[in-house]
Design a protein around this motif. Sequence first.
Motif, PDB file in Angstrom:
ATOM      1  N   ALA A  28       0.827  -1.209   0.000  1.00  0.00           N
ATOM      2  CA  ALA A  28       0.000   0.000   0.000  1.00  0.00           C
ATOM      3  C   ALA A  28       0.862   1.260   0.000  1.00  0.00           C
ATOM      4  O   ALA A  28       0.474   2.297  -0.563  1.00  0.00           O
ATOM      5  CB  ALA A  28      -0.932   0.005   1.213  1.00  0.00           C
ATOM      6  N   ALA A  29       2.035   1.176   0.597  1.00  0.00           N
ATOM      7  CA  ALA A  29       2.933   2.336   0.647  1.00  0.00           C
ATOM      8  C   ALA A  29       3.897   2.360  -0.535  1.00  0.00           C
ATOM      9  O   ALA A  29       4.695   3.306  -0.648  1.00  0.00           O
ATOM     10  CB  ALA A  29       3.734   2.314   1.953  1.00  0.00           C
ATOM     11  N   GLY A  30       3.831   1.361  -1.400  1.00  0.00           N
ATOM     12  CA  GLY A  30       4.729   1.319  -2.547  1.00  0.00           C
ATOM     13  C   GLY A  30       6.179   1.126  -2.167  1.00  0.00           C
ATOM     14  O   GLY A  30       7.077   1.736  -2.750  1.00  0.00           O
ATOM     15  N   ARG A  31       6.437   0.242  -1.172  1.00  0.00           N
ATOM     16  CA  ARG A  31       7.805   0.060  -0.690  1.00  0.00           C
ATOM     17  C   ARG A  31       8.179  -1.418  -0.574  1.00  0.00           C
ATOM     18  O   ARG A  31       8.990  -1.797   0.280  1.00  0.00           O
ATOM     19  CB  ARG A  31       7.988   0.746   0.669  1.00  0.00           C
ATOM     20  CG  ARG A  31       7.931   2.265   0.598  1.00  0.00           C
ATOM     21  CD  ARG A  31       8.204   2.885   1.964  1.00  0.00           C
ATOM     22  NE  ARG A  31       9.425   2.396   2.577  1.00  0.00           N
ATOM     23  CZ  ARG A  31      10.642   2.865   2.287  1.00  0.00           C
ATOM     24  NH1 ARG A  31      10.791   3.825   1.376  1.00  0.00           N
ATOM     25  NH2 ARG A  31      11.700   2.389   2.900  1.00  0.00           N
ATOM     26  N   VAL A  32       7.621  -2.251  -1.414  1.00  0.00           N
ATOM     27  CA  VAL A  32       7.912  -3.690  -1.329  1.00  0.00           C
ATOM     28  C   VAL A  32       9.394  -3.954  -1.579  1.00  0.00           C
ATOM     29  O   VAL A  32      10.049  -4.709  -0.846  1.00  0.00           O
ATOM     30  CB  VAL A  32       7.046  -4.479  -2.326  1.00  0.00           C
ATOM     31  CG1 VAL A  32       7.488  -5.932  -2.392  1.00  0.00           C
ATOM     32  CG2 VAL A  32       5.579  -4.394  -1.926  1.00  0.00           C
ATOM     33  N   GLY A  33       9.949  -3.345  -2.617  1.00  0.00           N
ATOM     34  CA  GLY A  33      11.358  -3.555  -2.918  1.00  0.00           C
ATOM     35  C   GLY A  33      12.255  -3.118  -1.776  1.00  0.00           C
ATOM     36  O   GLY A  33      13.194  -3.830  -1.395  1.00  0.00           O
TER      37      GLY A  33
END
Length: 255
Positions: A70-75
């Motif tokens: 959801a925060a766009g920080r998987v990587g």
Amino acid sequence: MRPGQTPRLTELAAERASGALLCDAGTVYLADGQVVHAESPKAPGLDVLLTTGGRLTPDSWREAVDHTAAAGRVGRFLVDSGRLTDAELEICHLGALFDAAWFALGPGSGPRGFQRGATHWLGPVRPVGAVAVEREIRRRGKLLDGVWPYPGVDTEPVVLRRPDGHLPPVTRRQRAVLGLADGVRTPAGIARTLGRPAFHTLLDVRRLAAAGYIETPRSGSRVPSPPRLGPAAVDFAEPDAPMLRRLRDALEAHL
């Protein structure tokens, strides 16, 4: 660009656009005019490349997605938590990006709209210039046609041919493809099962068709019989650009 006109990748790059370029066979994500991610239903995603190859467990991948998508920080989560190094993430991400971009922007597909401001849940890894992406797409198309100019083998189930005379030897990668050629799986299905980039599998399938191991689907034009070649007559080398050669070697080492 005229109002209502579907934008091209290079046009979006020139205006430093950010968002998602929606294509017939995938989506290409841009940030400030640079390509930051691509995905296609025809290409295994980063999750498949990492988990099928054993670099991550499915549970580790799901945890990263559940906590930070959801925060766009998987990587970033995968690196900060010690599951991957920065180099591993970058290598695998570049492989997935170029693979999906080939299907999204290559033959038989193309842009159909642009969703401004859209971002991908993976988050920033390493951007790639739009010119480099389009250049690589052209190179891959020429490479495939130079090996065996019958694109029907790319999408149809892979069917083994009855041996006809002496056939050249195959590589370890190609033996794995032949082992899954059951007349049901397509090249995309084989790539997903093996956890390999789909384009590399297309290339193997075309080389195997040219060498006489795999049937070429008949179309309106007659397909010639593959030549009976000795081992030295078949070139299995892929003339990658330096960056992509390093990427390929690293992917094979990790996956």
